[in-house]
Scaffold this active site. Structure first.
Site, PDB file in Angstrom:
ATOM      1  N   CYS A  93       0.792  -1.235   0.000  1.00  0.00           N
ATOM      2  CA  CYS A  93       0.000   0.000   0.000  1.00  0.00           C
ATOM      3  C   CYS A  93       0.819   1.277   0.000  1.00  0.00           C
ATOM      4  O   CYS A  93       0.710   2.108  -0.891  1.00  0.00           O
ATOM      5  CB  CYS A  93      -0.950   0.014   1.203  1.00  0.00           C
ATOM      6  SG  CYS A  93      -2.356  -1.106   1.042  1.00  0.00           S
ATOM      7  N   HIS A 152      -1.444   6.205   2.094  1.00  0.00           N
ATOM      8  CA  HIS A 152      -1.543   5.301   3.237  1.00  0.00           C
ATOM      9  C   HIS A 152      -1.397   6.134   4.498  1.00  0.00           C
ATOM     10  O   HIS A 152      -0.487   6.959   4.600  1.00  0.00           O
ATOM     11  CB  HIS A 152      -0.459   4.221   3.186  1.00  0.00           C
ATOM     12  CG  HIS A 152      -0.665   3.140   4.197  1.00  0.00           C
ATOM     13  ND1 HIS A 152      -1.475   2.058   3.967  1.00  0.00           N
ATOM     14  CD2 HIS A 152      -0.201   2.994   5.459  1.00  0.00           C
ATOM     15  CE1 HIS A 152      -1.489   1.271   5.034  1.00  0.00           C
ATOM     16  NE2 HIS A 152      -0.723   1.827   5.949  1.00  0.00           N
TER      17      HIS A 152
END
Length: 486
Positions: free
Chosen positions: A78, A132
């Site tokens: 991510c 993120h």
């Protein structure tokens, strides 16, 4: 094997003609941007030929969009993937391979896509998971650089990994498989629902704005845990769910390339299976349940995308808005492109100057791009057209990479911290083959040693589409076609 860095990249222009609209230069005819980032979405969608998946809203968007079928993330985790996509720089430039550093402090003061649009007169807004959260975006989603107003995060996302899954025993668990009655969960809602509602509110406010907008909406599903409204499970009866077509670990796969999926093993329902580590197979009935819940999450996500796109239509914003839908990583499904090409391509479509290609090295350069400009795919004729998308398709290359802490699978193989990285896998993907070398890596100097090869992989696309037959050892001494450098 090396996570294949697959992603989706749809540049959806809900316009009659891209050529004239995208070249507008004044504030009055500037195009808005709606960027939708979906977490862990693989091409299990009707528009990619999947006959089982019910995804009518994304399929309709794809039918009006330029749909890339071979788009690669630069690292399939991510935080590194999102920072790479949003800065247009590769992980070896951002120096983010884990979740524990902020590129502006750790590598260079690199501009982001929303920052560039903000500096060019756009109102930039974030809803949900775009960067993120945490250290990798400075606990602020890169504010105030990237956003005109404070980012929005749904209040219910704090429950995503808590014990909210009702098990067969009637108790609440932190499970991988988590169909829920939304009325019974904390706050009576789910994060992606809240994100859609907030995004629709922002679109309503921007309808009367004199400035163009850049709205980024990040959805959590279908990332694990598979926590979704239980009614979507009914779309996929277990008797209709087949096993994955290629479930076995390839015999020639080097151990360093194997992903032991330790994050999944931490879920209570998976722990109850008592699987051996690292290669223990998942029982077939549980495999079907995993696939059922993943597909249900995709359909749940599809309804959220549908609500968002309907609002764009209802507010009469669709004809002046570029829509991009992409995943941060997933599995690959043609067009051979990289997700970091989004920065230059989106800038060009919006009529903004396309950032120049980065020099090597580029740590001192705030605004440049390492990805190709894909404007030619939209048939935009521009004197600044990128020469890298002309010529022989066999010259097109996608690069991706993945770190490992050791040559064999261990507890942190999925997501090693920077200090623990000992090996880096680098993949080259062309229309003909995928070639990967796993080489020694020095995390203190951020240096890969290509003279220290730990293992290799070579798969030929035409004869081995599932990448089961590693030809690396057979190829030593043979010449592979030389790709362009990144």
């Amino acid at each position: 094997m090396l996570p294949r860095g697959g992603g989706l990249l749809w540049l959806g222009l809900v316009l009659g003609s891209v050529g004239s609209a995208a070249l507008g230069s004044s504030a009055t005819d500037a195009l808005n941007v709606l960027l939708i980032i979906v977490d862990d979405l693989r091409p299990s969608l009707g528009c990619y030929g999947d006959k089982l998946i019910r995804s009518p809203n994304m399929d309709q968007l794809a039918s009006r969009s330029l749909l890339f079928q071979n788009a690669f993330a630069q690292q399939a985790v991510c935080a590194p993937s999102r920072v790479s996509l949003l800065t247009g720089r590769r992980p070896d430039t951002t120096r983010l391979y884990d979740f524990n550093s902020y590129w502006r402090a750790h590598s260079g003061n690199f501009s982001t896509i929303p920052q560039y649009f903000k500096e060019n007169g756009y109102v930039t807004m974030l809803v949900g998971k775009v960067f993120h959260p945490g250290v990798s975006s400075n606990h602020s989603d890169d504010s105030p650089y990237s956003w005109s107003i404070p980012p929005y995060h749904p209040s219910s996302e704090k429950y995503e990994n808590t014990k909210t899954c009702r098990g067969p025993d009637g108790e609440l668990h932190a499970n991988l498989l988590c169909p829920v009655d939304v009325a019974d969960v904390p706050e009576g809602t789910l994060p992606d629902r809240q994100s859609t509602e907030q995004a629709v509110r922002l679109l309503g406010k921007m309808k009367t704005s004199a400035s163009p907008f850049f709205l980024a909406v990040g959805y959590h599903k279908p990332h694990i845990p598979f926590r979704y409204p239980k009614e979507f499970q009914k779309l996929y009866p277990l008797e209709n769910i087949t096993l994955a077509p290629d479930p076995q670990v390839p015999a020639g796969l080097p151990p360093v390339a194997y992903n032991p999926w330790m994050d999944i093993r931490q879920r209570e329902d998976v722990q109850a299976l008592n699987l051996s580590v690292p290669y223990g197979p998942i029982p077939a009935d549980f495999q079907r349940k995993i696939r059922q819940s993943y597909f249900a999450c995709v359909s749940y996500l599809d309804t959220q995308v549908g609500h968002l796109l309907s609002a764009l239509d209802d507010l009469q914003l669709a004809s002046s808005t570029i829509v991009v839908l992409t995943s941060d990583h997933g599995r690959q499904a043609g067009d051979l492109v990289e997700l970091l090409s989004l920065f230059p391509t989106l800038a060009g479509l919006a009529g903004l100057p396309v950032p120049p290609r980065c020099p090597i090295p580029s740590f001192h350069v705030e605004l440049c791009r390492e990805g190709r400009n894909l404007l030619k795919h939209f048939q935009v004729r521009d004197s600044e057209e990128d020469p890298y998308i002309r010529g022989n398709p066999r010259e097109l290359v996608a690069y991706s990479q993945y770190p490992r802490p050791a040559d064999s699978p261990q507890w942190n193989s999925d997501k090693p911290s920077l200090k623990d990285i000992k090996v880096m896998g680098y993949s080259i993907r062309t229309v003909d083959y995928r070639y990967t070398v796993w080489v020694g890596f020095n995390p203190r100097e951020f240096l890969a040693n290509f003279s220290d090869v730990h293992a290799g992989e070579l798969y030929f696309v035409a004869s081995d589409p599932w990448q089961d037959h590693n030809m690396y050892n057979d190829s030593q001494g043979a010449a592979l076609p030389r790709p362009l450098t990144p």
